[in-house]
Design an enzyme around this catalytic site. Structure first.
Site, short mmCIF file in Angstrom:
data_model
loop_
_atom_site.label_atom_id
_atom_site.label_comp_id
_atom_site.label_asym_id
_atom_site.label_seq_id
_atom_site.Cartn_x
_atom_site.Cartn_y
_atom_site.Cartn_z
N ARG A 78 0.86 -1.18 0.00
CA ARG A 78 0.00 0.00 0.00
C ARG A 78 0.90 1.23 0.00
O ARG A 78 2.11 1.13 0.09
CB ARG A 78 -1.03 0.00 1.14
CG ARG A 78 -0.68 -0.65 2.43
CD ARG A 78 0.30 0.07 3.35
NE ARG A 78 0.10 1.50 3.41
CZ ARG A 78 1.07 2.36 3.62
NH1 ARG A 78 2.34 1.95 3.75
NH2 ARG A 78 0.87 3.64 3.67
N GLY A 79 0.25 2.42 -0.13
CA GLY A 79 1.02 3.65 -0.31
C GLY A 79 1.09 3.90 -1.80
O GLY A 79 1.47 3.00 -2.58
N ALA A 80 0.73 5.11 -2.20
CA ALA A 80 0.53 5.39 -3.62
C ALA A 80 1.70 4.96 -4.52
O ALA A 80 1.51 4.21 -5.49
CB ALA A 80 0.19 6.86 -3.82
N ARG A 93 -7.45 -0.56 -6.58
CA ARG A 93 -7.64 0.56 -5.65
C ARG A 93 -7.87 1.82 -6.48
O ARG A 93 -7.06 2.11 -7.38
CB ARG A 93 -6.44 0.70 -4.71
CG ARG A 93 -6.28 -0.51 -3.78
CD ARG A 93 -5.43 -0.22 -2.57
NE ARG A 93 -6.06 0.70 -1.65
CZ ARG A 93 -5.43 1.29 -0.64
NH1 ARG A 93 -4.13 1.06 -0.44
NH2 ARG A 93 -6.05 2.12 0.17
N GLN A 131 -2.02 2.63 10.06
CA GLN A 131 -0.73 2.70 9.35
C GLN A 131 0.32 3.49 10.15
O GLN A 131 1.51 3.23 10.05
CB GLN A 131 -0.91 3.35 7.97
CG GLN A 131 -1.62 2.48 6.95
CD GLN A 131 -3.10 2.79 6.89
OE1 GLN A 131 -3.71 3.15 7.88
NE2 GLN A 131 -3.68 2.65 5.71
N ASP A 134 -2.12 10.80 -2.18
CA ASP A 134 -2.47 9.70 -3.09
C ASP A 134 -2.82 10.20 -4.47
O ASP A 134 -2.71 9.47 -5.45
CB ASP A 134 -3.62 8.88 -2.50
CG ASP A 134 -3.12 8.06 -1.33
OD1 ASP A 134 -2.96 8.63 -0.24
OD2 ASP A 134 -2.82 6.87 -1.54
N ASN A 162 -5.62 12.37 0.41
CA ASN A 162 -4.69 11.61 1.25
C ASN A 162 -5.51 10.89 2.32
O ASN A 162 -6.74 11.02 2.38
CB ASN A 162 -3.64 12.54 1.87
CG ASN A 162 -2.49 11.76 2.48
OD1 ASN A 162 -1.90 10.89 1.80
ND2 ASN A 162 -2.15 11.99 3.72
N LYS A 163 -4.80 10.12 3.12
CA LYS A 163 -5.46 9.27 4.12
C LYS A 163 -6.51 10.03 4.91
O LYS A 163 -6.30 11.18 5.28
CB LYS A 163 -4.37 8.69 5.04
CG LYS A 163 -4.84 7.74 6.11
CD LYS A 163 -5.70 6.61 5.57
CE LYS A 163 -5.04 5.83 4.45
NZ LYS A 163 -6.00 4.98 3.71
#
Ligand code: MRU
Length: 349
Positions: free
Chosen positions: A46-48, A89, A194, A235, A245-246
């Site tokens: 995960r993570g862009a 995603r 996270q 992201d 973003n998150k």
């Protein structure tokens, strides 16, 4: 920095399973592209930027699995695999950027053999470019921080989320190495933790002083004057600077604005999406309500409790003090076609 979320080893894609961190360090090896796509969907990777890298290697793997007699047949099957990766995603634009790069390679290849070789080279280039981007943007970002900086961050934007040292966490790493970082506050980052699980894991390994906070504690820390800057990843950054973003990043941005604390967004240029004019057009991933109602697989809410679980939010450009990429530091109004300032070069001269 020894963490590598994705790697290619002799025809196999190796993924460090982030759903098992920090309890176990497990690397899963995939010789079928479907496993890589599922690893992205399930957030093992995960993570862009890391999602984009994983998809690129997954497509390079798929090219080896496609047994097509003609280039047309190869292209048709490759396209089907691209569509499958595109479904994994929806928010991180690096996924779609990586798929498009791989599609261009196939469009120009004359034979399946040529496509296979070039696709692997392209995936490796995407990873290497991200590694270099992180180093450059970290230097630009660190130059913005005051001596003795106390920074607050959210989610995991480190080596686990990228091809290099990380974006927001890369800035924190470099600022610490330069001796100008005093403390990091890490939002635990509900619902998937996270911050608590992954950023804490990385910072402990680096020996960088930090404390995890409950997401709701950020306002108190800012009101007490304990935060000099908020640094987040992204992201997807729309053409006007609005940033996905998150979930919780927008809340931090409003708090930072109210308290006069700068909020910096750090991301490679590959996270800027010029085809999305404003944040309202960015698709927001909706995830399973059980991520809210369960902790560690155990119900903590009354059984039957409904939950709403958007994974990302949009921070309007007006709340972002600067957007830091490998090219430099963009200030509002955001015009990504123009050359940004490079404070780290100015600091050296
Ligand atoms: O849902 P995730 O863990 O993939 O979300 C990651 C984030 O929101 C990060 O803050 C962002 O991708 C930057 S990663 C360098």
């Amino acid at each position: 920095m020894k963490v590598r979320p994705v790697a290619w080893h002799e025809g196999v894609v190796a993924v460090l399973d982030q759903t098992q961190l920090p309890e176990r360090v497990v690397v899963e090896e995939f010789d079928d592209w479907r496993g890589v796509a599922e690893a992205i969907r399930a957030m093992k990777v995960r993570g862009a930027p890391a999602i984009g890298i994983a998809a690129a290697y997954g497509l390079a793997l798929a090219a080896r699995q496609i047994d097509a007699p003609t280039m047309d047949a190869f292209r048709a099957e490759f396209e089907r695999v691209c569509q499958a990766f595109a479904q994994t995603r929806p928010t991180a634009v690096n996924l779609f950027g990586a798929i498009e790069r791989m599609q261009r390679v196939v469009a120009h290849a004359q034979t399946p053999e040529e496509a296979r070789a070039r696709l692997l080279t392209e995936a490796q280039a995407i990873q290497q470019e991200d590694y270099e981007a992180d180093l450059a943007l970290a230097r630009h970002g660190a130059a913005l921080l005051p001596e003795g900086a106390r920074v607050l961050t959210i989610c995991n934007t480190g080596a686990l989320a990228t091809g290099g040292i990380g974006t927001a966490l890369g800035i924190i790493r470099v600022a610490y190495a330069q001796g100008k970082l005093a403390h990091v506050y890490v939002c635990e980052t509900r619902p998937r933790w996270q911050g608590l699980r992954l950023t804490a894991w990385e910072l402990l390994q680096e020996g960088i002083p930090f404390e995890v906070i409950a997401d709701g504690a950020a306002g108190l820390l800012m009101a007490q004057g304990n935060v000099d800057a908020v640094i987040t990843g992204a992201d997807r950054i729309a053409a006007n600077g609005d940033t996905a973003n998150k979930i919780g990043t927008y809340t931090l941005a409003v708090l930072a604005h109210y308290h006069g604390v700068p909020l910096y967004v750090a991301a490679p240029e590959s996270t800027i999406d010029p085809t999305t004019p404003e944040g309202v057009h960015i698709p927001i991933e909706q995830r399973d309500p059980s991520e809210i109602t369960h902790v560690g697989g155990v119900w903590v809410a009354p059984v039957g409790t409904p939950a709403y679980n958007p994974a990302f939010d949009i921070t309007p450009a007006s709340l972002i003090s600067a957007i830091i990429t490998e090219k430099g530091v963009y200030r509002p109004p955001y015009r990504f076609g123009e050359t940004p300032a490079t404070p780290s070069s100015a600091a050296r001269s």
